[in-house]
Design an enzyme around this catalytic site. Sequence first.
Site, PDB file in Angstrom:
ATOM      1  N   THR B 138      23.844  12.408  60.385  1.00  8.72           N
ATOM      2  CA  THR B 138      22.601  12.244  59.620  1.00  8.72           C
ATOM      3  C   THR B 138      22.596  13.348  58.572  1.00  8.72           C
ATOM      4  O   THR B 138      23.453  14.240  58.597  1.00  8.72           O
ATOM      5  CB  THR B 138      21.349  12.400  60.513  1.00  8.72           C
ATOM      6  OG1 THR B 138      21.197  13.790  60.844  1.00  8.72           O
ATOM      7  CG2 THR B 138      21.444  11.578  61.782  1.00  8.72           C
ATOM      8  N   ASP B 139      21.620  13.322  57.683  1.00  6.15           N
ATOM      9  CA  ASP B 139      21.561  14.371  56.656  1.00  6.15           C
ATOM     10  C   ASP B 139      21.372  15.749  57.285  1.00  6.15           C
ATOM     11  O   ASP B 139      21.962  16.726  56.854  1.00  6.15           O
ATOM     12  CB  ASP B 139      20.430  14.080  55.670  1.00  6.15           C
ATOM     13  CG  ASP B 139      20.772  12.858  54.820  1.00  6.15           C
ATOM     14  OD1 ASP B 139      21.979  12.539  54.718  1.00  6.15           O
ATOM     15  OD2 ASP B 139      19.843  12.216  54.300  1.00  6.15           O
ATOM     16  N   CYS B 140      20.542  15.805  58.329  1.00  9.83           N
ATOM     17  CA  CYS B 140      20.305  17.113  58.950  1.00  9.83           C
ATOM     18  C   CYS B 140      21.308  17.437  60.066  1.00  9.83           C
ATOM     19  O   CYS B 140      21.454  18.587  60.460  1.00  9.83           O
ATOM     20  CB  CYS B 140      18.867  17.216  59.436  1.00  9.83           C
ATOM     21  SG  CYS B 140      18.278  15.749  60.267  1.00  9.83           S
ATOM     22  N   TYR B 141      21.969  16.410  60.599  1.00  6.51           N
ATOM     23  CA  TYR B 141      22.991  16.621  61.637  1.00  6.51           C
ATOM     24  C   TYR B 141      24.278  15.914  61.210  1.00  6.51           C
ATOM     25  O   TYR B 141      24.578  14.818  61.690  1.00  6.51           O
ATOM     26  CB  TYR B 141      22.515  16.055  62.983  1.00  6.51           C
ATOM     27  CG  TYR B 141      21.341  16.791  63.583  1.00  6.51           C
ATOM     28  CD1 TYR B 141      21.550  17.879  64.427  1.00  6.51           C
ATOM     29  CD2 TYR B 141      20.039  16.404  63.313  1.00  6.51           C
ATOM     30  CE1 TYR B 141      20.484  18.558  64.973  1.00  6.51           C
ATOM     31  CE2 TYR B 141      18.960  17.080  63.853  1.00  6.51           C
ATOM     32  CZ  TYR B 141      19.183  18.160  64.691  1.00  6.51           C
ATOM     33  OH  TYR B 141      18.126  18.831  65.235  1.00  6.51           O
ATOM     34  N   PRO B 142      25.056  16.498  60.309  1.00 10.38           N
ATOM     35  CA  PRO B 142      26.170  15.782  59.692  1.00 10.38           C
ATOM     36  C   PRO B 142      27.383  15.556  60.604  1.00 10.38           C
ATOM     37  O   PRO B 142      28.123  14.600  60.425  1.00 10.38           O
ATOM     38  CB  PRO B 142      26.561  16.691  58.516  1.00 10.38           C
ATOM     39  CG  PRO B 142      26.058  18.045  58.891  1.00 10.38           C
ATOM     40  CD  PRO B 142      24.842  17.841  59.717  1.00 10.38           C
TER      41      PRO B 142
END
Lengths: 133, 398
Positions: B138-142
């Site tokens: 994800t954007d916060c958990y790449p």
Amino acid sequence: MAPQKVVLRFDAKISDQPVIYKLVKDYDLVINILKANVNPQKEGTMVLDINGEKAEQGIDYLRSLGVQVKSLTEQIIQNEQKCVSCGACTDICPSGALYIERPDMIVRFDSDRCVVCHLCVKACPMRAMEVCF
Amino acid sequence: MAVEKTYQEINARIKAGKAVVVTAEELVSMVKEKGVERAASEVDVVTTGTFGPMCSSGAFLSFGHAKPRIKMHKVWLNNVPAYTGIAAVDAYIGATEVREDDPLNSDHPGEFRYGGGHVIQDLVARKKVMLKATGYGTDCYPRKEIETEITIDDINEAILFNPRNAYQNYNCAINLSAKTIYTYLGVLKPHMGNAHFSTSGQLSPLLKDPMFRTIGIGTRIFLGGGIGYVAWNGTQHFPGRNTGEDGTDYGFAGGTLSVIGDLKQMSPRWLVGTSMIGYGATMTVGLGIPIPILNEEICRYAAVGDDELYAPIVDYSEDYPNFKSSSLGFISYAQLKSGKININGKEVPTAPVSSYPRAREIAATLKTWIKKGDFLLSEPVQLLANADSGIVANSLKG
Ligand code: SF4
Ligand code: SF4
């Protein structure tokens, strides 16, 4: 031929038959019974020293009757670090080698009575019964 | 005069090193000797214990974040899947989960050598455990993958949380069929070749406070070798009484507990990975509960011995799998522990699957902790439903 040690396991149907007599008479073997046990369910275990030319044929004859035959090169040990004395193996062991000491309910292992049938090795939930060669 | 004590009075005596603490086994003989009234006035606390395979056990683990961060979507610990649908780096490892590549029962009976219970035991033994996780990014958990070794000391939290433990009473299992069967109560030989049972009888926590007069939410207990708490009733908490076909009362059954505690202070001696051949993996849990003797009624219940506690005999070849109620009768724990019982005229050898010597060790350990003043009793925030509450079990349709 050098004598060989074998472990026999058989069920109630065979307990009543004269199989050892047959081994001696029909296969000309010298048999030394080292241990023998028949439990209340009539399941039997036996450790034999077999000596003679026709030892292999004799063993094949036993197998043809449904007797399980294993050569006795292994030993079973109880890993005391792992055993929790739950008791689940004690009525699975056919020879009485695993038993509960009352009234403390501690499970003991008497290796002299063990016929190396391996039943406890798989039945022990803690994997405390080990095979060593 | 009737005995009435409070938690506060008992704790004051524990702190002063003056509390009289006995194990449930000791209380049984004490009451036979002195009677309930005297025992109740003399004894402050009775300790209990049980050590048996307890499915519905597991641990919440919070691993800490990696750099860069990953939102874990699938997690494996030593190749055993854990459930991570909770949060980015939190997971629950359940005792009965097995390795991805476990052959299960394809070569019957399967051995189920290593499962979630074994992972938990390895963690508390402070062994290294391989953590593998994947994420979708994800954007916060790449990050999408991580593989690293952890130990219990490296991770932030490890909380043992067992939704159902300490079954109040259990079946005595037999096999009426013609073939050997492999059950969660062990290997059962054909034609009633043996009988297995699994409670510690007169030491068993919920048989000693059968009406839940003292055990409730917040009760401090011995759990896995450390300190834990009763969190709630257990799942499938159906407290009731066993009744024979002729109406005879065979005592209490059906209660369960859900328990919680910090895994980091527990021990591999008391949380043991367990493999039931042909059935599956699970964990054997050590659990002990102190019962404050607040009055004579509590003392009377706690003093019931193996000769007055009964297990129902159930056939696991036909009746249990098909959810049929079977009526093979009841048998006392004293008889079960003797090694032989008689069912319909046949002598049947018995064996336990829960360890009585270890249950006794738990009760003795708890006794020592309390006597030393290290362990105070907690008054429950709320008591649990008991046999009077009329809870009825639901079952699935379909
Ligand atoms: S089943 Fe295993 S752990 Fe249980 S008493 Fe036997 S050897 Fe010990
Ligand atoms: S191998 Fe195990 S079950 Fe077989 S006789 Fe020896 S102790 Fe008993």
